[in-house]
Scaffold this motif. Structure first.
Motif, PDB file in Angstrom:
ATOM      1  N   ARG A 152      82.340  29.114 146.336  1.00  0.00           N
ATOM      2  CA  ARG A 152      83.360  29.687 145.459  1.00  0.00           C
ATOM      3  C   ARG A 152      84.469  28.667 145.171  1.00  0.00           C
ATOM      4  N   ASP A 153      84.786  27.840 146.165  1.00  0.00           N
ATOM      5  CA  ASP A 153      85.806  26.809 145.931  1.00  0.00           C
ATOM      6  C   ASP A 153      85.418  25.889 144.786  1.00  0.00           C
ATOM      7  N   THR A 154      84.174  25.427 144.799  1.00  0.00           N
ATOM      8  CA  THR A 154      83.745  24.517 143.739  1.00  0.00           C
ATOM      9  C   THR A 154      83.498  25.261 142.435  1.00  0.00           C
ATOM     10  N   ALA A 155      83.065  26.533 142.526  1.00  0.00           N
ATOM     11  CA  ALA A 155      82.892  27.339 141.314  1.00  0.00           C
ATOM     12  C   ALA A 155      84.222  27.517 140.597  1.00  0.00           C
TER      13      ALA A 155
ATOM     14  N   LEU B 187      79.337  41.885 149.325  1.00  0.00           N
ATOM     15  CA  LEU B 187      80.539  42.714 149.427  1.00  0.00           C
ATOM     16  C   LEU B 187      81.656  41.961 150.140  1.00  0.00           C
ATOM     17  N   ALA B 188      81.305  41.245 151.207  1.00  0.00           N
ATOM     18  CA  ALA B 188      82.309  40.502 151.977  1.00  0.00           C
ATOM     19  C   ALA B 188      82.918  39.356 151.177  1.00  0.00           C
ATOM     20  N   ASP B 189      82.152  38.811 150.242  1.00  0.00           N
ATOM     21  CA  ASP B 189      82.638  37.656 149.476  1.00  0.00           C
ATOM     22  C   ASP B 189      83.053  38.003 148.059  1.00  0.00           C
ATOM     23  N   GLY B 190      83.069  39.277 147.730  1.00  0.00           N
ATOM     24  CA  GLY B 190      83.550  39.670 146.402  1.00  0.00           C
ATOM     25  C   GLY B 190      82.660  39.209 145.272  1.00  0.00           C
ATOM     26  N   ALA B 191      81.343  39.231 145.487  1.00  0.00           N
ATOM     27  CA  ALA B 191      80.410  38.807 144.440  1.00  0.00           C
ATOM     28  C   ALA B 191      80.483  39.763 143.250  1.00  0.00           C
ATOM     29  N   GLU B 192      80.355  39.190 142.078  1.00  0.00           N
ATOM     30  CA  GLU B 192      80.389  40.004 140.859  1.00  0.00           C
ATOM     31  C   GLU B 192      79.114  40.816 140.677  1.00  0.00           C
TER      32      GLU B 192
ATOM     33  N   LYS C 101      88.012  35.462 132.853  1.00  0.00           N
ATOM     34  CA  LYS C 101      87.442  35.105 134.156  1.00  0.00           C
ATOM     35  C   LYS C 101      86.783  33.737 134.057  1.00  0.00           C
ATOM     36  N   LYS C 102      87.124  32.837 134.972  1.00  0.00           N
ATOM     37  CA  LYS C 102      86.667  31.452 134.883  1.00  0.00           C
ATOM     38  C   LYS C 102      85.377  31.174 135.657  1.00  0.00           C
ATOM     39  N   HIS C 103      85.071  31.995 136.660  1.00  0.00           N
ATOM     40  CA  HIS C 103      83.877  31.747 137.453  1.00  0.00           C
ATOM     41  C   HIS C 103      83.318  33.065 137.979  1.00  0.00           C
ATOM     42  N   SER C 104      82.050  33.060 138.351  1.00  0.00           N
ATOM     43  CA  SER C 104      81.399  34.260 138.890  1.00  0.00           C
ATOM     44  C   SER C 104      80.418  33.870 139.991  1.00  0.00           C
ATOM     45  N   ILE C 105      80.249  34.787 140.950  1.00  0.00           N
ATOM     46  CA  ILE C 105      79.298  34.610 142.030  1.00  0.00           C
ATOM     47  C   ILE C 105      78.261  35.725 141.954  1.00  0.00           C
ATOM     48  N   ILE C 106      76.989  35.341 141.927  1.00  0.00           N
ATOM     49  CA  ILE C 106      75.892  36.302 141.907  1.00  0.00           C
ATOM     50  C   ILE C 106      75.022  36.043 143.133  1.00  0.00           C
ATOM     51  N   VAL C 107      74.866  37.057 143.980  1.00  0.00           N
ATOM     52  CA  VAL C 107      74.057  36.924 145.191  1.00  0.00           C
ATOM     53  C   VAL C 107      72.712  37.604 144.952  1.00  0.00           C
ATOM     54  N   VAL C 108      71.632  36.864 145.202  1.00  0.00           N
ATOM     55  CA  VAL C 108      70.281  37.354 144.937  1.00  0.00           C
ATOM     56  C   VAL C 108      69.459  37.318 146.219  1.00  0.00           C
ATOM     57  N   ALA C 109      68.885  38.451 146.607  1.00  0.00           N
ATOM     58  CA  ALA C 109      67.937  38.463 147.717  1.00  0.00           C
ATOM     59  C   ALA C 109      66.608  37.902 147.227  1.00  0.00           C
ATOM     60  N   GLU C 110      65.943  37.107 148.058  1.00  0.00           N
ATOM     61  CA  GLU C 110      64.726  36.423 147.634  1.00  0.00           C
ATOM     62  C   GLU C 110      63.644  37.384 147.165  1.00  0.00           C
ATOM     63  N   GLY C 111      63.671  38.631 147.665  1.00  0.00           N
ATOM     64  CA  GLY C 111      62.666  39.603 147.264  1.00  0.00           C
ATOM     65  C   GLY C 111      62.778  40.036 145.816  1.00  0.00           C
ATOM     66  N   VAL C 112      63.920  39.788 145.191  1.00  0.00           N
ATOM     67  CA  VAL C 112      64.119  40.146 143.785  1.00  0.00           C
ATOM     68  C   VAL C 112      63.399  39.147 142.884  1.00  0.00           C
TER      69      VAL C 112
ATOM     70  N   ASN D  83      73.374  53.269 150.478  1.00  0.00           N
ATOM     71  CA  ASN D  83      73.721  53.484 149.069  1.00  0.00           C
ATOM     72  C   ASN D  83      75.223  53.529 148.836  1.00  0.00           C
ATOM     73  N   ALA D  84      75.975  54.053 149.805  1.00  0.00           N
ATOM     74  CA  ALA D  84      77.428  54.118 149.649  1.00  0.00           C
ATOM     75  C   ALA D  84      78.021  52.710 149.590  1.00  0.00           C
ATOM     76  N   MET D  85      77.484  51.806 150.412  1.00  0.00           N
ATOM     77  CA  MET D  85      77.976  50.431 150.394  1.00  0.00           C
ATOM     78  C   MET D  85      77.610  49.737 149.079  1.00  0.00           C
ATOM     79  N   TYR D  86      76.400  49.985 148.607  1.00  0.00           N
ATOM     80  CA  TYR D  86      75.995  49.388 147.330  1.00  0.00           C
ATOM     81  C   TYR D  86      76.880  49.900 146.181  1.00  0.00           C
ATOM     82  N   LYS D  87      77.131  51.200 146.185  1.00  0.00           N
ATOM     83  CA  LYS D  87      77.989  51.778 145.149  1.00  0.00           C
ATOM     84  C   LYS D  87      79.383  51.171 145.206  1.00  0.00           C
ATOM     85  N   LEU D  88      79.901  50.983 146.421  1.00  0.00           N
ATOM     86  CA  LEU D  88      81.226  50.367 146.577  1.00  0.00           C
ATOM     87  C   LEU D  88      81.242  48.960 146.008  1.00  0.00           C
ATOM     88  N   SER D  89      80.181  48.200 146.269  1.00  0.00           N
ATOM     89  CA  SER D  89      80.131  46.819 145.762  1.00  0.00           C
ATOM     90  C   SER D  89      80.192  46.806 144.231  1.00  0.00           C
TER      91      SER D  89
END
Length: 319
Positions: free
Chosen positions: A154-157, A182-187, A213-224, A308-314
Motif C-alpha cells: 500500500r505504501d508504494t501503491a 478487511l484488516a488492510d482496508g482492501a477495496e 481516489k489515487k490507489h486501490s488494493i484488491i485481494v484475490v484468493a488463488e481459488g478464484v 457472511n457477516a464479515m464478508y458483508k462488513l468488508s
C-alpha cells in the motif's frame, strides 16, 4: 496405551512444531513413549520412525515449518499403502497416532481408524478451512504475514498512484483473503465462496477514481483465479495502471505468532488426552476458546462455511 506416534502431513503451517512439542511432552508426562514419523504417510509406509525424547522437541516452539518434515503420499490413498503403514506401526509397537494436518491428512487418519487403528487429528493448515474449529494452526501467522506484505504494498501503491492486485493462498476457502482484506482496508476481496461480477469490480474502481481516489488494493484468493490475469483485465478495462503481487509460499513460513503457539500447544496436548481416554477417529478443535472434539468423518462431510457477516462488513466498509 504406552506408546504413541505423531506425524505431520500435507502443507506445512507455522505452529506445527509447537503441536509436536505438546504431543511429545504431554505423553511423556503421562509415562507414554512417543515416536516421530518423518515425512508424513510416506515415512509411515517406509518406516522412517524414531523415538522422541524431551530434548528432541527442545527449542522448536518458536520455529516455523515442521521438524518431522511433511510430504504428500499417493500410495497411502490405496488399501495396500494403508496396510503397509499399519504394519510399520505394529513393528514399532505404536498403539495410537496423532495426525497434524489438513483435510487430506484427516482422510488418511480416518482410513487408519476404519482399519481399527486409534487416531486423533489436529488441524494444521494456513487456509483455516477445516469445519469444527474456529481456527486452524498456522492461520493467524499466515494472516499476519499477508497483512504485513499488504501494508508495504500500500505504501508504494500510494506513492505511485497505482491499483494493486494481491494474490494470496486459499484454493477452496477465502478466510485468508477475507481477514487480510478487511484488516488492510482492501477495496475489493475476491474469494472462492462468492462469485464476484468483474463488471461490478470495474465500476467500483472507476467510481473511486472519479471521486479522486489515487490507489486501490484488491485481494484475490488463488481459488478464484490467477491474480495476473485479473490484473490484466482490470488494466485493460479501466486504463488504470495496475500491478500484481503473488505472495506465494512466503505465507507458509515464519515464526508462529503467540496465538498459534498457544493454540497448537492446547490442541496437541488434548489429542494425547483423547488417545489415552480411548477415543479414536476424532479431531480436536477450538470453538469459542473452548477445546472441542468431532468425529473426523463428520468433519470431512461438512463444507467450509464463510463468515457472511464479515464478508458483508468488508463490502460496506469499502464503499
Amino acid at each position: 496405551m504406552k506408546r504413541i506416534g505423531v506425524l505431520t502431513s500435507g502443507g506445512d503451517s507455522p505452529g506445527m512444531n509447537a503441536a509436536i512439542r505438546a504431543v511429545v511432552r504431554k505423553a511423556i508426562f503421562h509415562d507414554v513413549e512417543v515416536y516421530g514419523i518423518y515425512s508424513g504417510y510416506a515415512g509411515l509406509i517406509s518406516g522412517d520412525i524414531k523415538k522422541l525424547e524431551l530434548g528432541s522437541v527442545g527449542d522448536i516452539i518458536h520455529r516455523g515449518g515442521t521438524m518431522l518434515y511433511t510430504a504428500r503420499c499417493e500410495e497411502f490413498k490405496t488399501l495396500e499403502g494403508q496396510k503397509k503403514g499399519i504394519e510399520q506401526l505394529k513393528k514399532f509397537g505404536i498403539e495410537g497416532l496423532v495426525v497434524i494436518g489438513g483435510d487430506g491428512s484427516f482422510r488418511g487418519a480416518e482410513k487408519l481408524t476404519e482399519h481399527g487403528y486409534p487416531t486423533v487429528g489436529v488441524p494444521g493448515t494456513i487456509d483455516n478451512d477445516i469445519p469444527g474449529t474456529d481456527f486452524t494452526i498456522g492461520f493467524d501467522t499466515a494472516l499476519n504475514t499477508v497483512i504485513e506484505a499488504i501494508d508495504k504494498i500500500r505504501d508504494t501503491a500510494t506513492s505511485h498512484e497505482r491499483t494493486y492486485v494481491i494474490e494470496v493462498m486459499g484454493r477452496d476457502a477465502g478466510d485468508l483473503a477475507l481477514w487480510a482484506g478487511l484488516a488492510d482496508g482492501a477495496e475489493t476481496i475476491m474469494i472462492p465462496e462468492v462469485n464476484e461480477d468483474m463488471e461490478d469490480i470495474i465500476k467500483r474502481l472507476e467510481r473511486g477514481h472519479q471521486r479522486g481516489k489515487k490507489h486501490s488494493i484488491i485481494v484475490v484468493a488463488e481459488g478464484v483465479g490467477s491474480g495476473v490475469e485479473i490484473g490484466k483485465v482490470i488494466q485493460d478495462k479501466t486504463d488504470l495502471e495496475t500491478r500484481v503481487t503473488v505472495l506465494g509460499h512466503i505465507q507458509r513460513g515464519g515464526s508462529p505468532t503467540a496465538q498459534d503457539r498457544v493454540l497448537a500447544s492446547r490442541l496437541g496436548a488434548k489429542a494425547v488426552e483423547m488417545l489415552l481416554e480411548g477415543q479414536a477417529g476424532k479431531m480436536v478443535g477450538i470453538e469459542n476458546n473452548q477445546l472441542v472434539s468431532h468425529e473426523i468423518d463428520e468433519v470431512l462431510a461438512r463444507p467450509h462455511e464463510l463468515d457472511n457477516a464479515m464478508y458483508k462488513l468488508s463490502k460496506e466498509l469499502s464503499i
